[in-house]
Design a protein around this motif. Structure first.
Motif, PDB file in Angstrom:
ATOM      1  N   VAL A 104       0.744  -1.132  -0.034  1.00  0.00           N
ATOM      2  CA  VAL A 104      -0.004   0.068  -0.098  1.00  0.00           C
ATOM      3  C   VAL A 104       1.001   1.298   0.040  1.00  0.00           C
ATOM      4  O   VAL A 104       0.662   1.966  -0.672  1.00  0.00           O
ATOM      5  CB  VAL A 104      -0.983   0.192   1.207  1.00  0.00           C
ATOM      6  N   LEU A 105       1.981   1.199   1.017  1.00  0.00           N
ATOM      7  CA  LEU A 105       2.779   2.465   1.097  1.00  0.00           C
ATOM      8  C   LEU A 105       3.437   2.605  -0.084  1.00  0.00           C
ATOM      9  O   LEU A 105       3.657   3.936  -0.755  1.00  0.00           O
ATOM     10  CB  LEU A 105       3.674   2.257   2.164  1.00  0.00           C
ATOM     11  N   VAL A 106       4.139   1.659  -0.799  1.00  0.00           N
ATOM     12  CA  VAL A 106       5.193   1.813  -1.990  1.00  0.00           C
ATOM     13  C   VAL A 106       3.980   2.010  -3.070  1.00  0.00           C
ATOM     14  O   VAL A 106       4.398   3.187  -4.148  1.00  0.00           O
ATOM     15  CB  VAL A 106       5.630   0.415  -2.360  1.00  0.00           C
ATOM     16  N   THR A 107       2.987   1.670  -3.317  1.00  0.00           N
ATOM     17  CA  THR A 107       1.993   1.965  -4.430  1.00  0.00           C
ATOM     18  C   THR A 107       1.564   3.406  -4.424  1.00  0.00           C
ATOM     19  O   THR A 107       1.408   3.983  -5.405  1.00  0.00           O
ATOM     20  CB  THR A 107       0.891   0.869  -4.760  1.00  0.00           C
ATOM     21  N   ALA A 108       1.252   3.990  -3.226  1.00  0.00           N
ATOM     22  CA  ALA A 108       0.813   5.202  -2.808  1.00  0.00           C
ATOM     23  C   ALA A 108       1.853   6.201  -3.501  1.00  0.00           C
ATOM     24  O   ALA A 108       1.488   7.274  -4.162  1.00  0.00           O
ATOM     25  CB  ALA A 108       0.317   5.616  -1.577  1.00  0.00           C
ATOM     26  N   ILE A 109       2.989   5.803  -2.962  1.00  0.00           N
ATOM     27  CA  ILE A 109       4.233   6.851  -3.377  1.00  0.00           C
ATOM     28  C   ILE A 109       4.629   6.391  -4.903  1.00  0.00           C
ATOM     29  O   ILE A 109       4.593   7.816  -5.642  1.00  0.00           O
ATOM     30  CB  ILE A 109       5.332   6.425  -2.771  1.00  0.00           C
TER      31      ILE A 109
END
Length: 199
Positions: free
Chosen positions: A166-171
């Motif tokens: 989730v974090l990597v995709t959001a960034i």
């Protein structure tokens, strides 16, 4: 009076859509694990990475608001994940401590980022390499977050878990919006407006 407008997909909407592609990471990892099992040798890393890359690439292309070409993005992600995971896992001896997984992620992200950067539109010029430069840090971050979330990383997974995804995709969605502005939609909508009629 009736007028026809052509709406635009807003950057926020495009970012939200892209962020849903985080699901492709654990799904790709799960599919690869079902076939290869643990990532504990070169063959499992190459094969598992390829399967995961195929699913991740397809999910990202689908969620990109038509900014990524599936015919180039999917093969690039397929090859980048396969070679990147093979390099990263071998470099750390298939170990699963936090430093080892972070380094594995950095090396995986290095190869994957280069492959995906080459699949971005050529008219971006040198700006394509922004993507390549950020991916190693982001994949290292993904593994770090997953490990700190107490996921059973000792099972030698292909891809970090949903928390890191989730974090990597959001960034990466923010980076993609910066590199490739959202194109206008070709689907018209009808807007109704009222005007005073004087008798």
């Amino acid at each position: 009076m009736t007028r026809i407008e052509t709406p635009r997909t807003t950057p926020i909407r495009a970012w939200l859509l892209w962020t849903t592609s985080f699901l492709a990471l654990p799904l790709g990892g799960f599919a690869g694990t079902m076939i290869t099992g643990r990532i504990d040798n070169p063959l499992s890393a190459v094969t598992g990475g390829a399967i995961a890359g195929l699913i991740i690439g397809a999910g990202q292309a689908l969620a990109s608001s038509r900014r990524l070409r599936p015919q180039t993005w999917i093969p690039a992600t397929f090859l980048g994940m396969s070679a990147g995971l093979a390099l990263g896992a071998a470099a750390v001896g298939y170990r699963t401590s936090l430093p080892d997984l972070a380094l594995m992620g950095i090396l995986n992200g290095l190869i994957l980022g280069l492959a995906q950067a080459l699949a971005l539109p050529r008219d971006l010029g040198r700006r394509r390499w922004i993507w390549a430069a950020t991916m190693p840090a982001l994949w290292g971050l993904g593994w770090t977050v997953t490990t700190l979330a107490k996921i059973a990383v000792d099972q030698q997974f292909i891809v970090f878990g949903a928390s890191g995804a989730v974090l990597v995709t959001a960034i990466t969605g923010l980076i993609l919006n910066r590199l490739l502005p959202v194109p206008p939609s070709n689907k018209p909508t009808i807007a109704l407006s009222t005007a005073k009629v004087h008798s």
